[in-house]
Design a protein around this motif. Structure first.
Motif, short mmCIF file in Angstrom:
data_model
loop_
_atom_site.label_atom_id
_atom_site.label_comp_id
_atom_site.label_asym_id
_atom_site.label_seq_id
_atom_site.Cartn_x
_atom_site.Cartn_y
_atom_site.Cartn_z
N LYS A 100 0.83 -1.21 0.00
CA LYS A 100 0.00 0.00 0.00
C LYS A 100 0.86 1.26 0.00
CE LYS A 100 -3.97 -1.97 2.48
NZ LYS A 100 -4.76 -1.93 3.74
N GLN A 101 1.94 1.25 0.80
CA GLN A 101 2.79 2.42 0.89
C GLN A 101 3.55 2.68 -0.42
OE1 GLN A 101 2.89 4.74 3.21
NE2 GLN A 101 1.28 3.64 4.30
N VAL A 102 3.96 1.63 -1.10
CA VAL A 102 4.63 1.80 -2.38
C VAL A 102 3.68 2.43 -3.39
CG1 VAL A 102 5.66 0.58 -4.35
CG2 VAL A 102 6.28 -0.08 -2.02
N LYS A 103 2.47 1.91 -3.47
CA LYS A 103 1.47 2.44 -4.41
C LYS A 103 1.08 3.87 -4.07
CE LYS A 103 -0.48 -2.09 -5.53
NZ LYS A 103 -1.68 -2.97 -5.44
N LYS A 104 0.98 4.15 -2.77
CA LYS A 104 0.63 5.50 -2.34
C LYS A 104 1.68 6.51 -2.78
CE LYS A 104 -0.16 8.20 1.89
NZ LYS A 104 -0.22 8.15 3.37
N THR A 105 2.94 6.15 -2.62
CA THR A 105 4.02 7.07 -3.02
C THR A 105 4.05 7.25 -4.53
OG1 THR A 105 5.32 6.35 -1.12
CG2 THR A 105 6.50 7.52 -2.85
N GLU A 106 3.85 6.18 -5.28
CA GLU A 106 3.85 6.26 -6.74
C GLU A 106 2.72 7.15 -7.25
OE1 GLU A 106 5.71 1.93 -8.05
OE2 GLU A 106 3.57 2.08 -7.58
N ALA A 107 1.67 7.31 -6.44
CA ALA A 107 0.52 8.13 -6.84
C ALA A 107 0.59 9.56 -6.31
CB ALA A 107 -0.77 7.46 -6.35
N THR A 108 1.77 10.00 -5.85
CA THR A 108 1.94 11.35 -5.32
C THR A 108 1.52 12.41 -6.35
OG1 THR A 108 3.77 10.68 -3.90
CG2 THR A 108 3.60 13.01 -4.39
N ASP A 109 0.73 13.35 -5.93
CA ASP A 109 0.24 14.40 -6.83
C ASP A 109 1.39 15.21 -7.42
OD1 ASP A 109 -2.34 13.64 -6.28
OD2 ASP A 109 -2.67 15.19 -4.76
N ASP A 110 1.30 15.52 -8.70
CA ASP A 110 2.24 16.39 -9.40
C ASP A 110 3.68 15.85 -9.43
OD1 ASP A 110 0.18 18.26 -9.82
OD2 ASP A 110 0.51 19.12 -7.83
N ALA A 111 3.84 14.57 -9.16
CA ALA A 111 5.19 13.98 -9.21
C ALA A 111 5.60 13.76 -10.67
CB ALA A 111 5.21 12.66 -8.46
N LYS A 112 6.88 14.00 -10.94
CA LYS A 112 7.41 13.81 -12.29
C LYS A 112 8.62 12.86 -12.23
CE LYS A 112 8.14 18.19 -12.53
NZ LYS A 112 8.58 19.54 -13.00
N ASN A 113 8.85 12.21 -13.35
CA ASN A 113 10.01 11.32 -13.48
C ASN A 113 10.04 10.24 -12.39
OD1 ASN A 113 10.96 13.04 -15.59
ND2 ASN A 113 11.84 14.40 -14.04
N ILE A 114 8.87 9.66 -12.12
CA ILE A 114 8.79 8.63 -11.08
C ILE A 114 9.50 7.36 -11.54
CG2 ILE A 114 7.22 7.17 -9.73
CD1 ILE A 114 5.11 9.33 -10.02
N ALA A 115 10.32 6.81 -10.65
CA ALA A 115 11.03 5.56 -10.93
C ALA A 115 11.00 4.70 -9.68
CB ALA A 115 12.47 5.82 -11.35
N THR A 116 10.66 3.43 -9.85
CA THR A 116 10.55 2.50 -8.72
C THR A 116 11.48 1.31 -8.93
OG1 THR A 116 8.21 3.08 -8.41
CG2 THR A 116 8.96 1.04 -7.39
N GLY A 117 12.13 0.87 -7.86
CA GLY A 117 13.04 -0.28 -7.97
C GLY A 117 13.27 -0.91 -6.60
N SER A 118 13.71 -2.15 -6.63
CA SER A 118 13.98 -2.85 -5.37
C SER A 118 15.32 -2.41 -4.80
CB SER A 118 13.98 -4.36 -5.59
OG SER A 118 14.98 -4.73 -6.53
N VAL A 119 15.46 -2.56 -3.49
CA VAL A 119 16.70 -2.22 -2.80
C VAL A 119 17.14 -3.43 -1.98
CG1 VAL A 119 17.83 -0.64 -1.19
CG2 VAL A 119 15.92 0.17 -2.59
N SER A 120 18.39 -3.81 -2.10
CA SER A 120 18.90 -4.96 -1.35
C SER A 120 19.60 -4.51 -0.08
CB SER A 120 19.88 -5.77 -2.21
OG SER A 120 20.99 -4.97 -2.59
N GLY A 121 19.63 -5.41 0.90
CA GLY A 121 20.37 -5.12 2.13
C GLY A 121 19.64 -4.29 3.15
N ILE A 122 18.32 -4.10 2.97
CA ILE A 122 17.54 -3.34 3.94
C ILE A 122 16.33 -4.18 4.34
CG2 ILE A 122 16.26 -1.23 4.44
CD1 ILE A 122 17.87 0.21 2.38
N GLY A 123 16.36 -4.79 5.53
CA GLY A 123 15.25 -5.59 6.01
C GLY A 123 14.98 -6.82 5.16
N ASP A 124 13.74 -7.31 5.24
CA ASP A 124 13.33 -8.48 4.47
C ASP A 124 12.99 -8.11 3.03
OD1 ASP A 124 13.49 -10.39 6.62
OD2 ASP A 124 11.71 -9.46 7.47
#
Length: 284
Positions: free
Chosen positions: A140-164
């Protein structure tokens, strides 16, 4: 000789009657036993217990990011100890933020905002395990951030070495006539979701910070925050009485309702004046 034949027939017929009754009786008993056997498993069947929650406590959010990290990411923070978010139950939800505007003289000013939010989920026989519930909140939090109003150049990716599991969302946004760079890192460690927001902008002719700088800073803070969750519960485990008390609290309905309502991250939208919480709204 002719009279003995009918007599023999009658004797054999009478002898056969008990045999038939015995067979019929056995058949009836067998059916009763079969019905009883099939009913027994249903009577004793029960649902398997859900997996116990890994973490029973949350760290102090304003102490979850190391002081040296805060100094590096927000060098001119108005409050170096951070501003704590309001929470009705600190064992279920918590957050803290830092922001500041650094004067660079003729080169203008640099603004930075950092915030961290924690949400913990207890295991519940009806709702599911704490880890599964945290996984749902993570998405839910990932989708919420991706839907931020007026956001430009949105890029999403996985990160290793942080938690599960951890995901980074980077984007740009124009506010207060300036260009802001944002990075949000959503991480899950066991049954706890951690959301870190870091953003910055240049004022009065100062350059906008690079996407790499903001991403690196968010990553540093996220690693600190996730490690703080483990540290907080290691201290709790050292005290059996405290641990038992925390476990009992996990099963409370009030804690579950608070966790389900928790939103985790913040909207991260700059306000009109950078000197007053320009980088983000409070997570509460």
């Amino acid at each position: 000789m002719h009279r003995s034949a009918p007599r023999l027939t009658r004797i054999l017929a009478c002898a056969a009657v008990p045999v038939m009754l015995v067979v019929a009786g056995c058949s009836s008993d067998s059916g009763d036993k079969k019905e009883t056997a099939s009913a027994t498993p249903d009577a004793t069947k029960s649902e398997p217990a859900v997996e116990a929650a890994k973490f029973a406590e949350l760290p102090d959010p304003c102490a979850s990011v190391e002081a040296k990290t805060v100094k590096s990411l927000v060098p001119s923070a108005k409050s170096k100890k951070g501003t704590r978010s309001k929470s009705s139950d600190a064992s279920v939800r918590g957050g803290c933020s830092w922001n500041g505007l650094a004067d660079k003289g003729v080169k203008g000013s640099q603004y930075r905002w950092l915030d961290v939010g924690f949400t913990r989920f207890a295991s519940d026989q009806t709702l599911g395990s704490g880890a599964d519930r945290a996984g749902e909140e993570f998405d839910k939090q990932v989708k919420k951030t991706e839907a931020t109003d007026d956001a430009k150049n949105i890029a999403t990716g996985s990160v290793s070495g942080i938690g599960d599991q951890a995901t980074k969302i980077t984007y740009d946004q124009s506010k207060t006539d300036e260009d802001f760079r944002f990075t949000t890192i959503v991480a899950r460690t066991g049954n706890v979701v951690v959301v870190v927001n870091y953003n910055g902008a240049g004022y009065a002719g100062s350059k906008t910070p690079s996407a790499e700088t903001i991403l690196k800073g968010a990553t540093m803070a996220a690693k600190d925050a996730v490690a703080a969750v483990t540290d907080a519960n290691a201290k709790t485990a050292a005290s059996p009485k405290a641990s038992d008390k925390a476990s009992d609290k996990d099963t409370g309905k009030a804690a579950d309702k608070s966790a389900d309502k928790a939103s985790g991250g913040s909207s991260k939208k700059p306000s009109e004046k950078p000197s007053s919480s320009a980088g983000s709204k409070s997570s509460d």
